[in-house]
Enzyme design. Structure first.
Site, PDB file in Angstrom:
ATOM      1  N   ALA A   1     -28.478  -5.393  25.097  1.00 56.11           N
ATOM      2  CA  ALA A   1     -27.282  -4.553  25.204  1.00 56.11           C
ATOM      3  C   ALA A   1     -27.107  -3.735  23.915  1.00 56.11           C
ATOM      4  O   ALA A   1     -28.024  -3.075  23.468  1.00 56.11           O
ATOM      5  CB  ALA A   1     -26.063  -5.430  25.502  1.00 56.11           C
ATOM      6  N   TYR A   2     -25.930  -3.816  23.293  1.00 55.85           N
ATOM      7  CA  TYR A   2     -25.625  -2.989  22.126  1.00 55.85           C
ATOM      8  C   TYR A   2     -26.598  -3.246  20.978  1.00 55.85           C
ATOM      9  O   TYR A   2     -27.030  -2.337  20.276  1.00 55.85           O
ATOM     10  CB  TYR A   2     -24.187  -3.276  21.692  1.00 55.85           C
ATOM     11  CG  TYR A   2     -23.604  -2.332  20.664  1.00 55.85           C
ATOM     12  CD1 TYR A   2     -24.201  -1.101  20.374  1.00 55.85           C
ATOM     13  CD2 TYR A   2     -22.426  -2.667  19.986  1.00 55.85           C
ATOM     14  CE1 TYR A   2     -23.656  -0.239  19.437  1.00 55.85           C
ATOM     15  CE2 TYR A   2     -21.867  -1.804  19.055  1.00 55.85           C
ATOM     16  CZ  TYR A   2     -22.488  -0.601  18.777  1.00 55.85           C
ATOM     17  OH  TYR A   2     -21.940   0.249  17.842  1.00 55.85           O
TER      18      TYR A   2
ATOM     19  N   LEU B   1     -29.711  -3.942  21.065  1.00 57.04           N
ATOM     20  CA  LEU B   1     -30.973  -3.227  21.292  1.00 57.04           C
ATOM     21  C   LEU B   1     -30.861  -1.768  20.865  1.00 57.04           C
ATOM     22  O   LEU B   1     -31.769  -1.223  20.227  1.00 57.04           O
ATOM     23  CB  LEU B   1     -31.353  -3.316  22.773  1.00 57.04           C
ATOM     24  CG  LEU B   1     -32.642  -2.601  23.183  1.00 57.04           C
ATOM     25  CD1 LEU B   1     -33.852  -3.222  22.512  1.00 57.04           C
ATOM     26  CD2 LEU B   1     -32.801  -2.632  24.708  1.00 57.04           C
TER      27      LEU B   1
ATOM     28  N   ASP C   1     -22.396  -4.577  35.203  1.00 52.49           N
ATOM     29  CA  ASP C   1     -22.558  -5.548  34.129  1.00 52.49           C
ATOM     30  C   ASP C   1     -21.226  -5.877  33.458  1.00 52.49           C
ATOM     31  O   ASP C   1     -20.970  -7.023  33.090  1.00 52.49           O
ATOM     32  CB  ASP C   1     -23.541  -5.002  33.083  1.00 52.49           C
ATOM     33  CG  ASP C   1     -24.986  -5.062  33.554  1.00 52.49           C
ATOM     34  OD1 ASP C   1     -25.276  -5.823  34.498  1.00 52.49           O
ATOM     35  OD2 ASP C   1     -25.816  -4.343  32.985  1.00 52.49           O
TER      36      ASP C   1
END
Length: 281
Positions: free
Chosen positions: A181-182, A184, A65
């Site tokens: 990503a962060y 979440l 990613d």
């Protein structure tokens, strides 16, 4: 003559062999390739020129990613569709696995894919009334600290109306793509990638009432920094950024650029979500 790009992160074990296999299969089908490398072990002298990349049908990105995020920032201004091949760990943004590379190449040969547009963010850092840095990102823009000992104090405005004064480890603005990503991990919601919104998520807020907020993608967020610690900074996609000083303002808005991802037909977002984040079949 059809042409595709093969972009490699040589830091990933097995990535080079996989790229060579892909190159062979494409050449057998009469498709030309141009190659490039990214990452700390890359030969940056072989990265294709912008004029060459503008002409390709799509770009295979061999990495995880993080590799795809870096290529998104680099290639979005050129409108190059990206097909992620997961040679990393989670591979949430990537579309194909190494074990299925023959099938993946065949789909490209047959043009059996769809193109999905993902919004990006622009972050501008203003110091003493002048823009001193500007970044574009696919996932998120974060203001935070590196020390456990201090809290960050940031005022957040949406279209010049005060939203909140955050005290804690920082704050994130993310796209729907970056919602998994962060953001979440900081308690932000999962947002379907086609929605036209931005998320504002506090990082470990030291209050009882600071909560994630969803706003329209046509709005602008402005942060005012009230700390002058050495380790307070802005990061974009967790990869690039700049140190912030007291009084600095950070403007975050929808970017004029967008990332185009190659997607397989019928591969649904929430099914991928279950597979990647819960391990469901």
């Amino acid at each position: 003559m059809r042409t595709v790009a093969l972009l490699l992160n040589p830091d990933k074990p097995g990535a080079r062999g996989l790229m060579e296999r892909t190159r062979t299969l494409l050449r057998e089908a009469g498709i030309e390739t141009v190659c490039g490398e990214t990452g700390k072990d890359a030969d940056h002298g072989v990265f294709p020129a912008d004029e060459v990349l503008k002409a390709v049908e799509l770009a295979f990105v061999f990495g995880g990613d993080g590799t795809l995020l870096g290529m998104a920032r680099r290639l979005a201004p050129l409108s190059v569709p990206l097909l992620g091949i997961n040679v990393g760990h989670l591979g949430f943004l990537t579309e194909a696995e190494p074990a299925n590379i023959d099938e993946t190449v065949q789909r490209v040969i047959e043009r059996d894919y769809e193109l999905e547009t993902r919004m990006m963010l622009t972050a501008s850092v203003v110091h003493d009334g002048e823009v001193r840095a500007e970044f574009h990102g696919l996932n998120d823009v974060g203001i935070g600290k590196g020390s456990f000992a201090r809290m960050v104090h940031v005022d957040a405005y949406v279209d010049d109306v005060l939203l909140d004064s955050y005290s804690g480890d920082g704050v994130i603005v993310s796209t729907p793509t970056g919602s998994t990503a962060y953001s979440l991990s900081c308690g932000g919601p999962i947002v379907a990638p086609h929605l036209k919104v931005m998320l504002i998520t506090p990082i470990c807020p030291h209050t009882l009432f600071s909560r994630p907020c969803v706003i329209d993608d046509c709005q602008q967020v402005r942060f005012v920094v009230h700390d002058n610690y050495e380790d307070v900074g802005l990061t974009v996609d967790g990869q690039v950024g700049v140190r912030l000083e007291v009084g600095d303002e950070v403007y975050v808005r929808k970017s004029v650029h967008a990332t185009t991802l190659v997607k397989w037909r019928g591969r649904e977002f929430f099914r991928v979500l279950r597979q990647k984040l819960r391990g469901d079949a």
